[in-house]
Design an enzyme around this catalytic site. Structure first.
Site, PDB file in Angstrom:
ATOM      1  N   LYS A  83       0.818  -1.220   0.000  1.00 45.83           N
ATOM      2  CA  LYS A  83       0.000   0.000   0.000  1.00 45.83           C
ATOM      3  C   LYS A  83       0.850   1.268   0.000  1.00 45.83           C
ATOM      4  O   LYS A  83       0.331   2.358  -0.253  1.00 45.83           O
ATOM      5  CB  LYS A  83      -0.973   0.001   1.182  1.00 45.83           C
ATOM      6  N   ASP A  84       2.156   1.134   0.246  1.00 48.19           N
ATOM      7  CA  ASP A  84       3.054   2.297   0.239  1.00 48.19           C
ATOM      8  C   ASP A  84       3.775   2.480  -1.094  1.00 48.19           C
ATOM      9  O   ASP A  84       4.495   3.468  -1.266  1.00 48.19           O
ATOM     10  CB  ASP A  84       4.134   2.145   1.332  1.00 48.19           C
ATOM     11  N   ARG A 130      -8.566   7.609   3.053  1.00 44.34           N
ATOM     12  CA  ARG A 130      -9.462   6.571   2.533  1.00 44.34           C
ATOM     13  C   ARG A 130     -10.409   6.083   3.626  1.00 44.34           C
ATOM     14  O   ARG A 130     -11.629   5.983   3.414  1.00 44.34           O
ATOM     15  CB  ARG A 130      -8.621   5.408   1.999  1.00 44.34           C
ATOM     16  N   ARG A 131      -9.859   5.753   4.797  1.00 43.63           N
ATOM     17  CA  ARG A 131     -10.710   5.310   5.906  1.00 43.63           C
ATOM     18  C   ARG A 131     -11.624   6.440   6.352  1.00 43.63           C
ATOM     19  O   ARG A 131     -12.815   6.235   6.601  1.00 43.63           O
ATOM     20  CB  ARG A 131      -9.841   4.863   7.098  1.00 43.63           C
ATOM     21  N   ARG A 148      -0.199   9.675  13.368  1.00 45.36           N
ATOM     22  CA  ARG A 148       0.971   9.165  12.657  1.00 45.36           C
ATOM     23  C   ARG A 148       1.828   8.361  13.623  1.00 45.36           C
ATOM     24  O   ARG A 148       1.622   8.376  14.823  1.00 45.36           O
ATOM     25  CB  ARG A 148       1.799  10.348  12.106  1.00 45.36           C
ATOM     26  N   ARG A 154       0.461   4.442  17.503  1.00 41.96           N
ATOM     27  CA  ARG A 154      -0.926   4.788  17.173  1.00 41.96           C
ATOM     28  C   ARG A 154      -1.913   4.129  18.140  1.00 41.96           C
ATOM     29  O   ARG A 154      -2.928   4.717  18.487  1.00 41.96           O
ATOM     30  CB  ARG A 154      -1.229   4.405  15.723  1.00 41.96           C
ATOM     31  N   CYS A 241      -0.890   7.152  -2.484  1.00 42.61           N
ATOM     32  CA  CYS A 241      -1.426   6.314  -1.416  1.00 42.61           C
ATOM     33  C   CYS A 241      -2.199   7.126  -0.392  1.00 42.61           C
ATOM     34  O   CYS A 241      -2.765   6.570   0.537  1.00 42.61           O
ATOM     35  CB  CYS A 241      -0.296   5.549  -0.725  1.00 42.61           C
TER      36      CYS A 241
END
Length: 318
Positions: A83-84, A130-131, A148, A154, A241
């Site tokens: 995803k990165d 996105r979330r 972050r 997190r 991304c």
């Protein structure tokens, strides 16, 4: 011919090191006697922790310095979270293996309260637009807080930032052994995963045939077809991304079904659709679905998102 040694470039985060060490252990198991070395490299995404990724510029934040080291011949392969990984590579480099995907879903960590039962105005920590967009579409009352840092950091912000929940990728939580803290796994119908979420990618110099042959066994065809379709959709949308674009591919025999989603940051405007086709045409399928989404409102949504992010970038001191 078996290589005697191999150098793996990786970020130094806890999750990145788990992933690189997993690749290292698989190589050592398959090729006894091979010396495999991890080379830790700090990327710009690791250095800038006080600014949302979308405002820094989402493309290549976690891979650029690693790719530069590969071009200089300092490492032989790089292990990335898919995803990165940007959809385009520097000349001479490329993605040659995509590993079998771990759980692609998003996961909620809260004080035992499921997403649907979170109180009105609940504060939700997430690092992904996105979330944010997908969850605000369902619960516009929520307050989204950008968080972050590595996975453990997190999770701690649930307490330190007085949050009601944090949402992270299930794959990272499972790999690092944090599943006991998961309150709920969100169905993909509610929170469509990031492009490539749960899969690892291995990048190398394209002209290095010995390295390519050595690592070929990591490639998982079904995952590779699904992720290539997802990445083709992202490429056609010209997205990085850190824009509100999601896609998830599922392979059943020789058929690939791809779902795609484009949204405004606040989730007020969305377009979602699905297409199926032969796995052999995975990238064509991704592009075709992207074009359908763009025609049905996605183009206007993304134009507004990109304009907004350009304006924000101008406010950030360099």
């Amino acid at each position: 011919m078996i290589l005697k040694q191999l150098r793996i470039g990786t970020r130094a985060s806890q999750l990145a090191l788990w992933q690189a060490n997993w690749v290292k252990s698989m190589l050592e198991e398959r090729y006894p006697g091979m010396a495999v070395e991890l080379v830790k490299i700090k990327t710009i995404g690791d250095k800038i922790l006080d600014v949302p990724l979308a405002q820094v510029g989402g493309k290549g934040l976690f891979v650029k310095e690693i790719e530069e080291a590969m071009l200089r011949g300092e490492i032989d392969i790089a292990v990335h979270s898919m995803k990165d990984v940007p959809t385009e590579f520097p000349e001479g480099l490329g993605l040659v293996c995509i590993t079998e995907r771990e759980d692609p879903r998003d996961a909620v960590i809260s004080r035992g309260v499921k997403f649907a039962d979170l109180p009105q105005g609940a504060r939700i920590g997430t690092s992904a637009l996105r979330r944010q967009a997908q969850l605000l579409k369902v619960r516009p009352d929520l307050e989204m807080i950008i968080v972050r840092g590595n996975v453990e950091t997190r999770i701690r912000k649930l307490e330190t930032e007085n949050l009601d929940a944090v949402i992270l990728a299930a794959a990272g939580l499972k790999r690092l052994g944090f599943t006991a803290q998961v309150t709920e796994y969100l169905p993909v119908e509610l929170s469509l995963p990031a492009i490539g979420q749960g899969a690892l990618g291995i990048e190398c110099r394209l002209d290095d045939e010995k390295v390519r042959e050595t690592i070929a066994f990591f490639n998982h065809p079904d995952t590779a077809h699904a992720v290539r379709a997802e990445r083709a959709l992202l490429w056609r949308c010209e997205g990085g991304c850190q824009v509100p674009i999601a896609a998830h591919g599922l392979v059943n025999g020789e058929t690939l079904t791809l779902t795609g989603f484009i949204a405004s940051v606040d989730g007020s405007q969305t377009v979602k659709d699905m297409m199926s086709g032969p796995v052999a045409d995975c990238e064509k399928l991704g592009i075709a679905l992207a074009e359908k989404l763009l025609r049905n409102g996605g183009h206007e949504i993304l134009s507004e998102v990109y304009q907004r992010e350009v304006s924000r970038e101008k406010e950030i001191p360099v």
